[in-house]
Design an enzyme around this catalytic site. Structure first.
Site, PDB file in Angstrom:
ATOM      1  N   ARG A  37     -13.405   5.040  -0.999  1.00  0.00           N
ATOM      2  CA  ARG A  37     -13.368   5.183   0.158  1.00  0.00           C
ATOM      3  C   ARG A  37     -14.572   6.382   1.020  1.00  0.00           C
ATOM      4  O   ARG A  37     -14.993   7.454   0.347  1.00  0.00           O
ATOM      5  CB  ARG A  37     -12.393   6.054   1.025  1.00  0.00           C
ATOM      6  CG  ARG A  37     -11.972   6.397   2.221  1.00  0.00           C
ATOM      7  CD  ARG A  37     -10.783   6.897   2.868  1.00  0.00           C
ATOM      8  NE  ARG A  37     -10.579   8.284   2.741  1.00  0.00           N
ATOM      9  CZ  ARG A  37      -9.596   8.635   3.701  1.00  0.00           C
ATOM     10  NH1 ARG A  37      -8.503   8.083   3.413  1.00  0.00           N
ATOM     11  NH2 ARG A  37      -9.631   9.720   4.470  1.00  0.00           N
TER      12      ARG A  37
ATOM     13  N   ASP B  63      -2.955   5.128  -2.714  1.00  0.00           N
ATOM     14  CA  ASP B  63      -3.951   6.172  -2.129  1.00  0.00           C
ATOM     15  C   ASP B  63      -4.216   7.532  -3.490  1.00  0.00           C
ATOM     16  O   ASP B  63      -3.004   8.399  -3.710  1.00  0.00           O
ATOM     17  CB  ASP B  63      -3.648   7.291  -0.666  1.00  0.00           C
ATOM     18  CG  ASP B  63      -4.225   8.237  -0.258  1.00  0.00           C
ATOM     19  OD1 ASP B  63      -5.563   8.341  -0.719  1.00  0.00           O
ATOM     20  OD2 ASP B  63      -4.356   8.353   1.063  1.00  0.00           O
TER      21      ASP B  63
ATOM     22  N   GLU C 110     -14.368   4.782   6.480  1.00  0.00           N
ATOM     23  CA  GLU C 110     -12.719   5.266   7.133  1.00  0.00           C
ATOM     24  C   GLU C 110     -12.984   5.331   8.708  1.00  0.00           C
ATOM     25  O   GLU C 110     -14.010   5.982   8.454  1.00  0.00           O
ATOM     26  CB  GLU C 110     -11.801   6.709   6.241  1.00  0.00           C
ATOM     27  CG  GLU C 110     -11.093   7.050   7.036  1.00  0.00           C
ATOM     28  CD  GLU C 110      -9.927   6.199   7.170  1.00  0.00           C
ATOM     29  OE1 GLU C 110     -10.044   5.135   7.547  1.00  0.00           O
ATOM     30  OE2 GLU C 110      -8.196   6.668   6.947  1.00  0.00           O
TER      31      GLU C 110
ATOM     32  N   CYS D 211      -6.538  13.565   6.256  1.00  0.00           N
ATOM     33  CA  CYS D 211      -6.332  12.050   6.828  1.00  0.00           C
ATOM     34  C   CYS D 211      -7.875  11.967   7.670  1.00  0.00           C
ATOM     35  O   CYS D 211      -8.370  12.367   8.321  1.00  0.00           O
ATOM     36  CB  CYS D 211      -5.136  12.442   8.008  1.00  0.00           C
ATOM     37  SG  CYS D 211      -4.833  10.358   8.539  1.00  0.00           S
TER      38      CYS D 211
ATOM     39  N   ASN E 248      -8.643  -0.297   7.708  1.00  0.00           N
ATOM     40  CA  ASN E 248      -7.007   1.268   7.985  1.00  0.00           C
ATOM     41  C   ASN E 248      -7.271   0.446   9.356  1.00  0.00           C
ATOM     42  O   ASN E 248      -7.168   1.069  10.658  1.00  0.00           O
ATOM     43  CB  ASN E 248      -7.864   2.357   7.686  1.00  0.00           C
ATOM     44  CG  ASN E 248      -6.545   3.206   7.523  1.00  0.00           C
ATOM     45  OD1 ASN E 248      -5.389   2.506   8.113  1.00  0.00           O
ATOM     46  ND2 ASN E 248      -6.760   4.594   7.586  1.00  0.00           N
TER      47      ASN E 248
ATOM     48  N   ASP F  19      -6.340  10.123  -3.279  1.00  0.00           N
ATOM     49  CA  ASP F  19      -7.070  11.321  -2.646  1.00  0.00           C
ATOM     50  C   ASP F  19      -8.314  10.854  -3.212  1.00  0.00           C
ATOM     51  O   ASP F  19      -8.749  10.455  -3.268  1.00  0.00           O
ATOM     52  CB  ASP F  19      -5.912  12.716  -2.711  1.00  0.00           C
ATOM     53  CG  ASP F  19      -4.658  12.575  -1.413  1.00  0.00           C
ATOM     54  OD1 ASP F  19      -5.131  11.330  -0.557  1.00  0.00           O
ATOM     55  OD2 ASP F  19      -4.246  12.907  -2.029  1.00  0.00           O
TER      56      ASP F  19
ATOM     57  N   TYR G  53       0.495  -0.994   0.027  1.00  0.00           N
ATOM     58  CA  TYR G  53       0.175   0.028   0.261  1.00  0.00           C
ATOM     59  C   TYR G  53       1.133   1.270  -0.294  1.00  0.00           C
ATOM     60  O   TYR G  53       1.540   1.481   0.430  1.00  0.00           O
ATOM     61  CB  TYR G  53      -0.656   0.046   1.578  1.00  0.00           C
ATOM     62  CG  TYR G  53      -2.059   1.159   1.522  1.00  0.00           C
ATOM     63  CD1 TYR G  53      -2.441   1.535   0.121  1.00  0.00           C
ATOM     64  CD2 TYR G  53      -1.598   2.258   2.430  1.00  0.00           C
ATOM     65  CE1 TYR G  53      -3.503   3.181   0.339  1.00  0.00           C
ATOM     66  CE2 TYR G  53      -3.277   3.114   2.441  1.00  0.00           C
ATOM     67  CZ  TYR G  53      -3.292   3.512   1.436  1.00  0.00           C
ATOM     68  OH  TYR G  53      -4.238   4.967   1.523  1.00  0.00           O
TER      69      TYR G  53
ATOM     70  N   ASP H 155      -0.146  16.153   4.917  1.00  0.00           N
ATOM     71  CA  ASP H 155      -1.490  15.118   3.584  1.00  0.00           C
ATOM     72  C   ASP H 155      -2.281  16.057   3.584  1.00  0.00           C
ATOM     73  O   ASP H 155      -3.939  16.063   4.140  1.00  0.00           O
ATOM     74  CB  ASP H 155      -1.323  14.248   4.211  1.00  0.00           C
ATOM     75  CG  ASP H 155      -3.033  13.387   3.081  1.00  0.00           C
ATOM     76  OD1 ASP H 155      -2.443  13.517   2.249  1.00  0.00           O
ATOM     77  OD2 ASP H 155      -3.197  12.113   4.154  1.00  0.00           O
TER      78      ASP H 155
ATOM     79  N   HIS I 112      -7.561   3.570  -4.401  1.00  0.00           N
ATOM     80  CA  HIS I 112      -8.827   4.474  -3.826  1.00  0.00           C
ATOM     81  C   HIS I 112      -9.059   5.835  -3.384  1.00  0.00           C
ATOM     82  O   HIS I 112      -8.291   6.809  -3.467  1.00  0.00           O
ATOM     83  CB  HIS I 112      -9.229   3.339  -1.939  1.00  0.00           C
ATOM     84  CG  HIS I 112      -7.998   4.255  -0.953  1.00  0.00           C
ATOM     85  ND1 HIS I 112      -8.095   5.838  -0.533  1.00  0.00           N
ATOM     86  CD2 HIS I 112      -7.272   3.488  -0.492  1.00  0.00           C
ATOM     87  CE1 HIS I 112      -7.012   5.477  -0.106  1.00  0.00           C
ATOM     88  NE2 HIS I 112      -6.565   4.593   0.659  1.00  0.00           N
TER      89      HIS I 112
ATOM     90  N   GLU J 232     -11.419   8.808  -2.447  1.00  0.00           N
ATOM     91  CA  GLU J 232     -12.207   9.164  -0.794  1.00  0.00           C
ATOM     92  C   GLU J 232     -13.179   9.923  -1.557  1.00  0.00           C
ATOM     93  O   GLU J 232     -13.673  11.358  -2.973  1.00  0.00           O
ATOM     94  CB  GLU J 232     -11.222   9.360   0.078  1.00  0.00           C
ATOM     95  CG  GLU J 232     -10.801  10.671  -0.511  1.00  0.00           C
ATOM     96  CD  GLU J 232      -9.563  11.028   0.656  1.00  0.00           C
ATOM     97  OE1 GLU J 232      -9.184  12.387   1.204  1.00  0.00           O
ATOM     98  OE2 GLU J 232      -8.515  10.630   1.068  1.00  0.00           O
TER      99      GLU J 232
END
Length: 303
Positions: A162, A92, A192, A129, A215, A94, A51, A65, A119, A121
């Protein structure tokens, strides 16, 4: 040596291999690997997939992030991890770096760089985060449009949607969003920042037959569970996103403090990877053997 020897290259795409890994039974364990060396070490430990965390990646660059980096910057990390390990990699993505066309560009770029899965989100920029406060969610239909765009652009990339809705919209909102994203073309769902075992179980019970990602980040809102415990709760994948970076950063912090204090690294030598161990991990001898013009390296005897 998958990078240079064609006979060692995988015969199937990274997306096909990631999909097969998830379907192979049991829970797919995906430790975070923030660079090529971490990927090699995870592979040596026996992991079959990896990952790439946005949080770990940006922190390794010295920035937070918050959706600051670009698709091409992420592709640089994807290439080095896929090249070094040859393992299928979940990345990721985002918020997709924009709207539908940006998402499609991201999918193509990530696939060409060697990613097996991504993924997306349902936050709005500036994203956070998933375990932090005051996350702002996108409209569910807008997020579904992004998922549909990703599905349309992919060749074999495995798409995970996500949702961060549990914190603000409750379980009903998170499940409703998840079902909408599956209808839009997602292969799996990543709920999440669930905070209890009961929440993990309830979400899985309300999404029967859907592959789910858990996660297991440290210092977040989720209590510690093992991979086996997540599997028993109904999950098919689990990530440890920033663990490798946290351990490496702590070790580096200790190194620099020791060097500043002593003016020497000698006290840290017992905690270091030796020269021989480093060369073995990166297969220096294998690379040298491919090129007869390079004299084989002789590792110095430690003094």
């Amino acid at each position: 040596m998958p990078y240079l020897v064609s006979s060692d290259l995988p015969q199937h795409s990274a997306g096909e291999r990631f999909r097969a890994l998830v379907a192979s039974g049991g829970i797919t364990r995906l430790p975070g690997a923030h660079n090529g060396m971490a990927a090699l070490q995870a592979k040596a430990a026996g992991f079959e997939g990896l990952y790439l965390s946005g949080a770990a990646m940006t922190a390794s660059m010295g920035i937070p992030d918050l959706g600051i980096i670009t698709v091409d910057e992420v592709a640089f990390f994807i290439r080095q991890i896929a090249r070094a390990s040859g393992l299928p990699l979940l990345v990721d993505g985002d918020t997709g770096y924009g709207e539908a066309l940006n998402v499609m560009h991201m999918v193509r770029t990530f696939e060409e760089a060697g990613a097996g899965a991504v993924h997306l989100e349902d936050q709005l920029l500036p994203k956070k985060c998933g375990h932090l406060n005051d996350k702002k969610l996108a409209d569910a239909n807008d997020m579904a449009a992004k998922v549909a765009a990703a599905a349309k652009a992919r060749r074999n990339l495995y798409i995970i949607a996500r949702t961060d809705a549990a914190a603000s919209e409750g379980m009903d909102g998170a499940v409703a969003r998840a079902k909408l994203y599956m209808e839009a073309g997602a292969d799996a769902i990543f709920p999440e920042a669930l905070t209890t075992a009961d929440m993990f179980r309830e979400f899985a019970a309300r999404m029967p037959g859907v592959p789910l990602l858990a996660n297991m980040t440290e210092f977040g809102r989720t209590p510690f569970f093992t991979a086996d415990e997540f599997e028993a709760m109904g999950y098919k994948m689990v990530i440890w996103p920033v663990s490798s970076l946290r351990v490496a950063n702590k070790a580096q912090e200790k190194l620099y403090a020791t060097l500043k204090r002593d003016g020497s690294t000698k006290a840290m030598v017992p905690e270091m990877q030796t020269r021989a161990e480093l060369y073995d991990m990166i297969d220096l001898a294998g690379y040298e053997a491919l090129d007869a013009s390079i004299v084989a390296t002789v590792v110095p005897t430690p003094v």
